[in-house]
Design a protein around this motif. Structure first.
Motif, PDB file in Angstrom:
ATOM      1  N   GLN A 163       0.832  -1.111  -0.133  1.00 45.97           N
ATOM      2  CA  GLN A 163      -0.089   0.019   0.081  1.00 45.97           C
ATOM      3  C   GLN A 163       0.760   1.068  -0.037  1.00 45.97           C
ATOM      4  N   VAL A 164       0.368   2.219  -0.846  1.00 47.36           N
ATOM      5  CA  VAL A 164       1.420   3.411  -0.942  1.00 47.36           C
ATOM      6  C   VAL A 164       0.206   4.829  -0.455  1.00 47.36           C
ATOM      7  N   GLN A 165       0.823   5.505   0.234  1.00 46.79           N
ATOM      8  CA  GLN A 165      -0.154   6.477   0.502  1.00 46.79           C
ATOM      9  C   GLN A 165       0.605   7.815  -0.180  1.00 46.79           C
ATOM     10  N   LEU A 166      -0.224   9.091  -0.675  1.00 47.34           N
ATOM     11  CA  LEU A 166       0.431   9.929  -1.322  1.00 47.34           C
ATOM     12  C   LEU A 166       0.007  11.235  -0.693  1.00 47.34           C
ATOM     13  N   LEU A 174       5.455  22.292  -5.950  1.00 50.93           N
ATOM     14  CA  LEU A 174       4.758  21.045  -5.511  1.00 50.93           C
ATOM     15  C   LEU A 174       5.460  20.113  -5.136  1.00 50.93           C
ATOM     16  N   SER A 175       5.029  19.463  -3.906  1.00 48.91           N
ATOM     17  CA  SER A 175       5.836  18.145  -3.210  1.00 48.91           C
ATOM     18  C   SER A 175       4.814  17.039  -3.171  1.00 48.91           C
ATOM     19  N   CYS A 176       5.344  15.888  -3.256  1.00 50.73           N
ATOM     20  CA  CYS A 176       4.241  14.749  -2.927  1.00 50.73           C
ATOM     21  C   CYS A 176       5.009  13.587  -2.237  1.00 50.73           C
ATOM     22  N   TYR A 204       8.791  16.176  -7.092  1.00 51.36           N
ATOM     23  CA  TYR A 204       8.409  17.475  -6.799  1.00 51.36           C
ATOM     24  C   TYR A 204       8.176  17.929  -8.299  1.00 51.36           C
ATOM     25  N   LEU A 205       7.349  19.008  -8.335  1.00 49.70           N
ATOM     26  CA  LEU A 205       7.084  19.808  -9.682  1.00 49.70           C
ATOM     27  C   LEU A 205       7.122  21.197  -9.606  1.00 49.70           C
ATOM     28  N   GLN A 206       8.450  21.699 -10.153  1.00 51.45           N
ATOM     29  CA  GLN A 206       8.709  23.087 -10.213  1.00 51.45           C
ATOM     30  C   GLN A 206       7.867  23.588 -11.061  1.00 51.45           C
ATOM     31  N   VAL A 207       7.107  24.630 -10.815  1.00 51.71           N
ATOM     32  CA  VAL A 207       6.066  25.282 -11.933  1.00 51.71           C
ATOM     33  C   VAL A 207       6.457  26.757 -11.871  1.00 51.71           C
ATOM     34  N   ASN A 208       7.075  27.089 -12.880  1.00 53.96           N
ATOM     35  CA  ASN A 208       7.425  28.518 -13.328  1.00 53.96           C
ATOM     36  C   ASN A 208       6.569  29.228 -14.463  1.00 53.96           C
ATOM     37  N   SER A 209       6.612  30.457 -14.554  1.00 53.99           N
ATOM     38  CA  SER A 209       5.946  31.164 -15.620  1.00 53.99           C
ATOM     39  C   SER A 209       4.605  30.939 -15.669  1.00 53.99           C
ATOM     40  N   LEU A 210       3.657  30.854 -14.473  1.00 49.68           N
ATOM     41  CA  LEU A 210       2.554  30.312 -14.357  1.00 49.68           C
ATOM     42  C   LEU A 210       1.570  31.101 -15.125  1.00 49.68           C
TER      43      LEU A 210
END
Length: 126
Positions: A1-4, A20-22, A79-85
């Motif tokens: 089982q994996v929880q996110l 964003l982090s997970c 992780y998701l680095q989101v730039n120039s949103l």
């Protein structure tokens, strides 16, 4: 089982950035491909970025050059680095762990399946 569990969303102005982090539970994180999806109001969920267990990455055309996916297997995190949103990036962002084929790892068998986090809201607005 994996929880996110996702974190890092929020309200940001156009042109701004977020990370964003997970965080994943369990001891087999590194055998999963990890994905970020997003779902805007009234739209279908779409795949934004993928990182395989070997570290290969892929992105939706709409985010190429602006978003960067990465993983830290030692921290069981992606992780998701989101730039120039842009306003059109507004959505709930979901973390997904995907094991396409069942396999043995660390003395345990992991069947093919995927797991989802609860999502984190990203709102881009001035």
């Amino acid at each position: 089982q994996v929880q996110l569990v996702e974190s890092g969303g929020g309200l940001v102005q156009p042109g701004g950035s977020l990370r964003l982090s997970c965080a994943a539970s369990g001891s087999a994180f590194n055998i999963f491909a990890m994905n970020w999806y997003r779902q805007a109001p009234g739209k279908q969920r779409e795949l934004v970025a993928t990182i395989t267990s070997e570290g290969a990455t892929n992105y939706a055309d709409s985010v190429k050059g602006r978003f960067t996916i990465s993983r830290d297997n030692a921290k069981n995190s992606v992780y998701l680095q989101v730039n120039s949103l842009k306003p059109e990036d507004t959505a709930v962002y979901y973390c997904n762990a995907d094991l396409r084929r069942g396999r043995w790892y660390g003395g345990a068998y992991y069947p093919a399946r995927e797991y989802w986090g609860q999502g984190t809201q990203v709102t881009v607005s001035s």
